[in-house]
Scaffold this active site. Structure first.
Site, mmCIF file in Angstrom:
data_model
loop_
_atom_site.group_PDB
_atom_site.id
_atom_site.type_symbol
_atom_site.label_atom_id
_atom_site.label_comp_id
_atom_site.label_asym_id
_atom_site.label_seq_id
_atom_site.Cartn_x
_atom_site.Cartn_y
_atom_site.Cartn_z
ATOM 1 C CG HIS A 1 35.412 50.400 50.869
ATOM 2 N ND1 HIS A 1 36.940 51.463 50.652
ATOM 3 C CD2 HIS A 1 35.283 50.449 52.246
ATOM 4 C CE1 HIS A 1 36.449 51.975 51.936
ATOM 5 N NE2 HIS A 1 35.693 51.210 52.623
ATOM 6 C CE LYS B 1 46.803 48.809 39.628
ATOM 7 N NZ LYS B 1 45.739 49.614 40.487
ATOM 8 N NE ARG B 2 43.874 40.098 45.878
ATOM 9 C CZ ARG B 2 43.334 39.736 46.158
ATOM 10 N NH1 ARG B 2 42.966 39.932 47.909
ATOM 11 N NH2 ARG B 2 42.399 38.416 46.071
ATOM 12 C CE LYS C 1 41.862 45.657 42.072
ATOM 13 N NZ LYS C 1 42.667 47.127 42.329
ATOM 14 C CB THR D 1 45.348 53.180 48.189
ATOM 15 O OG1 THR D 1 45.523 52.250 48.137
ATOM 16 C CG2 THR D 1 44.219 54.339 49.274
ATOM 17 C CE LYS E 1 49.476 52.596 49.246
ATOM 18 N NZ LYS E 1 48.381 51.912 49.652
HETATM 19 C C1 NBG Z 1 39.008 48.457 47.499
HETATM 20 C C2 NBG Z 1 38.379 49.531 46.266
HETATM 21 C C3 NBG Z 1 39.363 50.427 45.737
HETATM 22 C C4 NBG Z 1 39.637 50.826 47.168
HETATM 23 C C5 NBG Z 1 39.613 50.465 48.395
HETATM 24 C C6 NBG Z 1 39.690 51.549 49.126
HETATM 25 C C7 NBG Z 1 36.938 47.338 47.829
HETATM 26 C C8 NBG Z 1 35.811 46.382 47.529
HETATM 27 N N1 NBG Z 1 37.414 47.681 47.397
HETATM 28 O O1 NBG Z 1 39.521 51.201 44.432
HETATM 29 O O2 NBG Z 1 38.330 48.806 44.887
HETATM 30 O O3 NBG Z 1 40.978 52.564 46.862
HETATM 31 O O4 NBG Z 1 38.667 49.953 47.933
HETATM 32 O O5 NBG Z 1 38.554 52.544 48.706
HETATM 33 O O6 NBG Z 1 38.208 46.450 48.657
#
Ligand code: NBG
Length: 790
Positions: free
Chosen positions: A348, A527-528, A533, A635, A639
């Site tokens: 991920h 988002k975080r 980001k 994701t 959405k």
């Molecule tokens: C996150 C990514 C995102 C991705 C999500 C689900 C982690 C380690 N990775 O870009 O930063 O959409 O995983 O795949 O949280």
């Protein structure tokens, strides 16, 4: 008309499960009674699904994840069982408002962000598709912290999702496993036996997860830590009450909090213990179920697919080998082959700091048998691949990414770009050795939660237009395209968005006293908070825009509301500074009489799944502005597009595929590509060059540096300005000018109602591919070799 049975079921629970009559029931009683009424129906589907899985002897999928960002479950159940109208009726009969009752449920925030939310969407899609599956995770007592702002700063407080009664789970006191740590390993006649020095018990809690129309339900099994001997009576009798309770407290620590701070050795140790705790309990459970039904462990890969959600459960490979070799008498090579046949791994992230590596001392101390097995896996792999140069046991550490790769039969990326980058960066050598192992499964989101239930207005319009087939076949949204040429239909689409914006504005005012003008462009970044980001790119542009508006207040500006939401990791000080800067800028800009009605900033606290469900339907513009090459997929981007918010974004993660599908004309592209990012980083003084070439950027940075947003404390943001003017690793400055250009393009299109609505509606109509149903079908076909039983 209310079906008597559902109404009766709610009232029966109110009376017999909670001991209240309608006159004395409080909000929580009603929510609980309603939840149990829904749960009863889920259980019916659950039993049927389980029975069918047994009867057919089908292969089962096991999803191992340290995180499930579930959010609330009541609406999910009501929507999937199509009980919303009945629930509404019953509640209103007794004077309760449906939305108020739903909002009483605490969010189950057992995850940090996208990775955990993906796991939750996958659980729902697995059930909708009818793929027999179990999710395994940890039942953290405290999920992700609750965020508030004091003087603009993020304050973290423990989250208490279990503080109220929880309706959805079944405790399984009979399902317990002893999980060991530490101790030593005996070797006799080449046979290894691990004698752990410490043991805790894992107890199962099951939550059934129901799919669309209640056709299928799978199990989410979360483990909770308990002491084997919970109470030290001897200590108690000596009056030492704290010591008497210590064993229980210690064992419970394991499932106490999500992601303990890993800056201390103790924190890291606890994290590794959690990972082993989850994985070892899950494997024992999987093997028990398999053995009861099938027996011969050599057949394991035919009946069991185990998906590792990132490297966190990577210990599954060595643990499975340990069980097969040490406890079941297999030889090592065969055990390794069986394990590889079952296991697959999703990567991920490519961020180096997020790729797990454990110091060998800590690892060896906690898992003394496993480190030996990992050495053997590594040696076996090296022996079979003599050209190999990288080991999973380099630099006195254990590299979990390499281990996961080697132990998996398939490794997947989460977007097309991310998958390509995996092949050329982190896993380039392993990819060269195993060219068929890496596959792509671009992420998706469940349309039940992220459209049908969070955006009933839009869902209703869609269903009126094309029928309800889209709900579990999202690509049917393409049938909307012809409607988009119909001015009357487009007006309805616009009216839905406006209603959602009005709703959010009212809610913001009611909840936070924030005023928002529904006619402004709702520009949303949720988002975080992370440097990659680039929320700071957004706020720099906002500051520059504010300046330009002040200089030219009579120009035809497009009114904007910059909406932010997101949490920063408690120890990530730079990210926390970004939050504070946004809030500080908000207090200055929102109070400037010159730009009133033109520009506003709102950072909504405690972003979570429920807040996302409120913000996404009301968004006009989706900010996806990460440095290209850094966001694995995203994701939230899906959405927002699905809910009719065009993207302003870079060619990163799944943005690339979103743009391909919605069309370049319906996407505001800016910034460097992943390749250009690499080149640009090599340019000496790239940030300085970018700043010198852009007066607006220079001005915005100057304002921050001068203390305009931190009166009396001009140094507050030195960390940020010095970073941006210096290394600027994430290339905020180098992408600024093009971002500004794209934002002004947004302004122009937004002023043309028709053009904007068309673009927004095309985003909805063309986002059908981003359903997690499609993703899960991809995993079933390409990775798990699993079938639907529906
Ligand atoms: C996150 C990514 C995102 C991705 C999500 C689900 C982690 C380690 N990775 O870009 O930063 O959409 O995983 O795949 O949280």
């Amino acid at each position: 008309m209310t079906t008597p049975s559902f109404r009766e079921s709610i009232l029966r629970h109110l009376t017999y499960s909670f001991g209240k009559d309608p006159d004395h029931a409080i909000l929580e009683d009603w929510r609980m009674a309603l939840s149990l009424g829904v749960r009863d129906r889920i259980v019916d589907a659950w039993f049927k699904s389980t029975k069918r899985t047994y009867d057919t002897g089908a292969k089962r999928v096991y999803y191992l994840s340290m995180e499930y960002l579930i959010g609330r479950l009541l609406e999910d159940g009501l929507v999937n069982l199509e009980l919303v109208d009945e629930a509404r009726e019953v509640l209103s009969e007794f004077g309760y408002d449906y939305d108020t009752v739903l909002a009483d449920e605490p969010d189950a925030a057992l995850g940090n962000g996208g990775l955990g939310r993906l796991a939750a969407c996958f659980m729902e899609s697995l059930s909708t598709i009818g793929c027999p599956a179990h999710g395994y995770g940890i039942r953290y007592e405290h999920g992700l912290f609750r965020q508030s702002f004091v003087d603009g700063r993020q304050i973290e407080q423990p989250e208490l999702w279990l503080g109220q009664r929880h309706a959805w789970e079944f405790e399984r006191p009979e399902v317990r496993y002893r999980i060991g740590f530490g101790g030593h390993v005996d070797v006799r006649d080449g046979h290894h036996r691990w004698h752990p020095g410490e043991e805790v018990e894992a107890e199962a809690f099951d939550t059934p997860t129901v799919g669309w129309k209640g056709r299928w339900a799978n199990t989410l099994r979360l483990w909770s830590g308990r002491a084997i001997h919970p109470f030290d009576l001897d200590a108690f009798n000596h009056g030492d009450f704290a010591r008497a309770a210590a064993p229980e407290a210690l064992a419970r620590t394991i499932s106490r909090v999500l992601y303990p701070d890993d800056t201390t050795e103790q924190g890291r140790e606890l994290r590794l213990k959690q990972e082993y705790f989850l994985t070892a309990s899950a494997l024992r459970d999987i093997l028990r179920r398999f053995s009861n039904q099938f027996g011969d462990l050599r057949k394991l890969p035919e009946k069991v697919a185990i998906q590792l959600n990132d490297t966190h459960p990577a210990i599954a490979g060595p643990e499975l080998i340990r069980i097969l070799v040490d406890e079941k008498g297999f030889d090592f090579d065969e055990a390794m082959e069986i394990a590889q046949g079952c296991l697959s791994y999703t990567n991920h992230t490519l961020l180096p700091e997020a790729l797990e590596a454990w110091g060998e001392q800590l690892f060896g101390r906690l898992l003394p048998r496993h480190i030996g097995i990992i050495d053997r896996i590594d040696a076996t792999h090296a022996g079979r691949n003599p050209s190999r140069t990288q080991s999973m046991r380099a630099d006195h550490s254990v590299k979990m990414g390499q281990l996961s790769f080697v132990m998996a039969h398939k490794v997947n990326g989460v977007s097309a770009l991310h998958t390509d980058l995996m092949k050329t960066t982190v896993f380039s050598e392993l990819h060269g050795l195993h060219p068929d192992r890496i596959v792509n499964q671009t992420n998706g989101v469940t349309p039940r939660r992220w459209l049908l239930s969070c955006n009933p207005g839009l869902a209703g319009l869609i269903t009126d237009s094309i029928g309800e087939g889209w709900v579990d076949d999202l690509e049917q949204l393409s049938k909307l395209e012809p409607f988009i040429d119909d001015a009357g239909w487009l007006e309805k689409f616009d009216a839905v968005k406006r209603d959602n914006k009005v709703w959010l504005s009212n809610w913001m005012q009611g909840t936070y006293g924030m005023l928002a003008d529904p006619d402004a462009l709702f520009d949303v970044q949720i988002k975080r908070i992370h440097e990659y980001k680039r929320q700071h790119l957004n706020i720099l542009e906002t500051i520059a825009l504010w300046q330009e508006m002040r200089e030219n207040p009579n120009a035809d500006w497009t009114p904007r509301l910059k909406l932010f939401g997101g949490k920063a990791a408690p120890g990530y000080f730079f990210a926390k500074d970004i939050i504070r800067l946004i809030n500080d800028a908000a207090s200055v800009i929102n109070n400037d009489p010159v730009t009133q009605g033109m520009l506003k900033i709102a950072f909504l606290p405690n972003y979570n799944v429920s807040l996302a469900e409120r913000m996404i339907p009301a968004a006009d513009l989706s900010e996806q502005v990460s440095t290209a090459g850094k966001e694995a997929s995203g994701t939230g981007n899906m959405k927002l597009a699905l809910n009719g918010a065009p993207t302003i974004g870079t060619l990163d993660g799944a943005n690339v595929e979103i743009r391909e599908r919605v069309g370049a004309d319906n996407f505001f592209l800016f910034g460097m590509t992943a390749d250009e990012v690499m080149e640009r980083r090599a340019v000496d003084g790239h940030a300085g060059l970018a700043i010198a070439a852009d007066e607006r950027l220079k001005g915005a940075l100057g304002l921050i540096r001068s203390g305009r947003f931190s009166p009396g404390d001009p140094d507050r943001y030195r960390g940020i300005t010095e970073n941006l003017e210096g290394p600027d690793y994430f290339l905020v400055c180098s992408d600024f000018t093009d971002y500004w250009r794209a934002q002004r393009e947004v302004d122009v299109v937004f002023r043309d109602d028709k053009a904007w609505d068309r673009m927004a509606a095309l985003n909805t109509a063309r986002s059908g591919w981003f359903s997690s149903d499609r993703t899960i079908r991809g995993y079933m076909a390409d990775i798990w070799d699993a079938e639907s039983l529906l």
